[in-house]
Design a protein around this motif. Structure first.
Motif, short mmCIF file in Angstrom:
data_model
loop_
_atom_site.label_atom_id
_atom_site.label_comp_id
_atom_site.label_asym_id
_atom_site.label_seq_id
_atom_site.Cartn_x
_atom_site.Cartn_y
_atom_site.Cartn_z
N LYS A 163 0.81 -1.21 0.00
CA LYS A 163 0.00 0.00 0.00
C LYS A 163 0.85 1.27 0.00
O LYS A 163 0.56 2.21 -0.74
CB LYS A 163 -0.91 -0.01 1.23
N ASN A 164 1.92 1.28 0.82
CA ASN A 164 2.66 2.51 1.06
C ASN A 164 3.90 2.69 0.19
O ASN A 164 4.37 3.83 0.01
CB ASN A 164 3.08 2.58 2.52
N SER A 208 -2.55 2.95 -8.96
CA SER A 208 -2.45 3.94 -7.89
C SER A 208 -1.35 4.96 -8.20
O SER A 208 -0.47 4.73 -9.02
CB SER A 208 -2.14 3.26 -6.55
N ARG A 209 -1.39 6.08 -7.49
CA ARG A 209 -0.40 7.14 -7.72
C ARG A 209 0.99 6.75 -7.25
O ARG A 209 1.99 7.34 -7.68
CB ARG A 209 -0.85 8.43 -7.03
N ILE A 224 16.17 3.65 1.49
CA ILE A 224 15.99 2.61 2.51
C ILE A 224 14.67 2.88 3.22
O ILE A 224 14.45 3.98 3.74
CB ILE A 224 17.15 2.59 3.52
N HIS A 225 13.80 1.87 3.24
CA HIS A 225 12.52 1.95 3.94
C HIS A 225 12.64 1.22 5.26
O HIS A 225 12.93 0.01 5.29
CB HIS A 225 11.41 1.32 3.10
N PHE A 250 5.68 3.56 7.16
CA PHE A 250 4.32 3.79 7.61
C PHE A 250 3.90 5.26 7.53
O PHE A 250 2.81 5.62 7.96
CB PHE A 250 4.15 3.23 9.03
N GLU A 251 4.79 6.09 6.98
CA GLU A 251 4.44 7.49 6.66
C GLU A 251 4.88 7.76 5.22
O GLU A 251 5.83 8.50 4.96
CB GLU A 251 5.13 8.45 7.63
N PRO A 252 4.19 7.16 4.27
CA PRO A 252 4.66 7.18 2.88
C PRO A 252 4.70 8.56 2.24
O PRO A 252 5.45 8.78 1.28
CB PRO A 252 3.66 6.28 2.16
N ASP A 253 3.90 9.51 2.71
CA ASP A 253 3.88 10.84 2.12
C ASP A 253 4.95 11.76 2.68
O ASP A 253 5.14 12.87 2.18
CB ASP A 253 2.49 11.47 2.28
#
Length: 460
Positions: free
Chosen positions: A20-21, A28-29, A234-235, A296-299
């Protein structure tokens, strides 16, 4: 734009959030091609294979070097990995295909380990070389598992995806890490499919032997430089922040935003790795920027690390440290005025493979801060036999770090913050480059020091 992106183990364990993220659905965008994902093993899996990274509790590798039968342990591991798989069925994992893949890998691993035991028993080979090979083999399992699952899930969701398996399980070719990466990426087009790569790379130099548990970041870095990526990402499950949110609270842990590779090196030296230092160097030399993002904060844009960045105004970016260190102080009245007196000390440290974090000196004393787990009784005994007084003191180190802190008042503000909160400084160090001020304090004052320095220097 081509990005090479590494996904950490905690994030991989929550792969629905990764979908999702980070990756996004095709319509999806967030979705785009031109992305190569290097994946870690799911959280806790490498601990079971090797040993717990924090507690050092033994894993399957310890069974092997103790000469114990690993078959039962690997069978139990298979059951644990299949339980992990159950959680991904709802998002598209083909459970039977994944089970078949895992069973094949683990059966092959059992066969190899059994053969290694027999070779060791013959007495004709060096045991350490076999132990090293077994450690490499076991380490590769975790990333093979997570990478296969990721591609299977993506394909079953209608997303073109390709697995690039660098583990070389059945490949007897003696390739270096770079050679294996180069060969594996021939014919791969990241602009036509999502590419998922194992974080473990088999190489004749031994990626585990050279880099231990930082191996997945080495793979990530080598791929980014091989492909000349526009950006490396890096995520992780947290931001690179002004201080540890577990100590100061999430609301007071401010994402750094921008910094440079010099700051990343300072963090690595005290165990708070933004990236493994041997992984950052190729990126830095190749002029590839590194972005650290919170899964968990993709934006949120995260923190961008670049080679030449200097903060436009003097400020502290990060307060970090550790309470798992000791001070080794060598005092000798003969030291004063003697050129190169510490050469023998350094040779002793090298003999026991002990690297220091910080060094402070005066006329007749040298204080070295090292990791507590590196403190060797034989090293201490040798030092005490050679020098007048040797003192060992459990301690903590706190560091005030930034890309632009070379102004007079920052050191004063840091020491004032510690003093007003009744925290005594036992040793202090700052080099001419002035990116890191290091304070050695009593161990029981560590969390207070982090909290108050963050409050006074980063939030004030």
């Amino acid at each position: 734009m081509l990005t090479v992106e590494k996904i950490g183990g905690t994030s991989m364990s929550q792969f629905e959030d990764v979908l999702k993220n980070i990756i996004g659905e095709q319509d999806s965008r967030r979705f785009s091609f031109g992305r190569v994902f290097v994946v870690s093993a799911y959280a806790g899996v490498t601990n079971k294979l090797l040993e717990d990274k924090k507690t050092k509790a033994p894993g399957i590798y310890r069974h092997f070097i103790n000469g114990e039968d690993c078959e039962e342990a690997l069978t139990l591991l298979l059951q644990d990995l299949l339980k992990i798989n159950e959680g991904f069925v709802k998002i598209g994992l083909d459970a039977e295909a994944a089970k078949e893949f895992l069973a094949s890998r683990i059966n092959q691993t059992k066969s190899y380990l059994h053969s290694m035991h027999e070779i060791i028993a013959s007495g004709y080979v060096d045991r350490e070389n076999i132990f090293s090979a077994a450690r490499e083999l076991l380490a590769s399992l975790g990333e093979a598992h997570s990478a296969f699952n990721s591609v299977n899930i993506l394909q079953n969701r209608g997303i073109p995806a390709r697995l690039v398996d660098l583990t070389g399980l059945r490949d007897s070719r003696q390739l270096t890490i770079d050679e294996r990466i180069a060969k594996a990426f021939r014919g791969v087009d990241p602009f036509k499919e999502i590419v998922v790569v194992t974080g473990y790379t088999k190489g004749k130099e031994g990626i585990m032997r050279q880099f231990e548990r930082g191996y997945s970041e080495i793979t990530f870095s080598r791929i980014a430089t091989h492909l000349h990526a526009d950006e490396a990402i890096i995520h992780k499950e947290f931001h690179l922040s002004s201080a540890d949110p577990k100590i100061v609270g999430v609301e007071k842990a401010i994402p750094v935003g921008r910094t440079n590779y010099d700051v990343a090196d300072q963090l690595a030296d005290i165990g708070m790795e933004a990236i493994h230092p041997n992984a950052s160097k190729p990126l830095e030399m190749g002029g590839i920027n590194l972005r650290l993002k919170n899964t968990f904060e993709p934006d949120h844009p995260g923190t961008l690390i670049s080679k030449d960045y200097i903060g436009p105004e003097a400020k502290i970016e990060i307060i970090a440290g550790s309470d798992k260190v000791v001070v080794v102080e060598i005092h000798d009245s003969l030291m004063v005025g003697e050129a190169g007196y510490d050469k023998q000390i350094m040779e002793m440290f090298m003999k026991y493979s002990v690297s220091y974090i910080m060094k402070a000196t005066n006329a007749n004393s040298i204080s070295l801060v090292i990791w507590e787990h590196d403190l060797d009784e034989d090293l201490v005994a040798e030092l005490k036999g050679a020098y007048q007084t040797v003192t060992i003191l459990p301690a903590a180190i706190v560091c005030v770090i930034g890309s632009n802190i070379a102004v007079p008042n920052i050191l004063a503000r840091a020491t004032s913050s510690l003093a007003k909160n009744h925290i005594n400084v036992n040793c202090v160090s700052q080099s001419l480059r002035q990116v890191n001020m290091q304070f050695v304090i009593d161990r029981d004052k560590y969390t207070r020091a982090i909290y108050h320095l963050n409050e006074d220097l980063c939030l004030g």
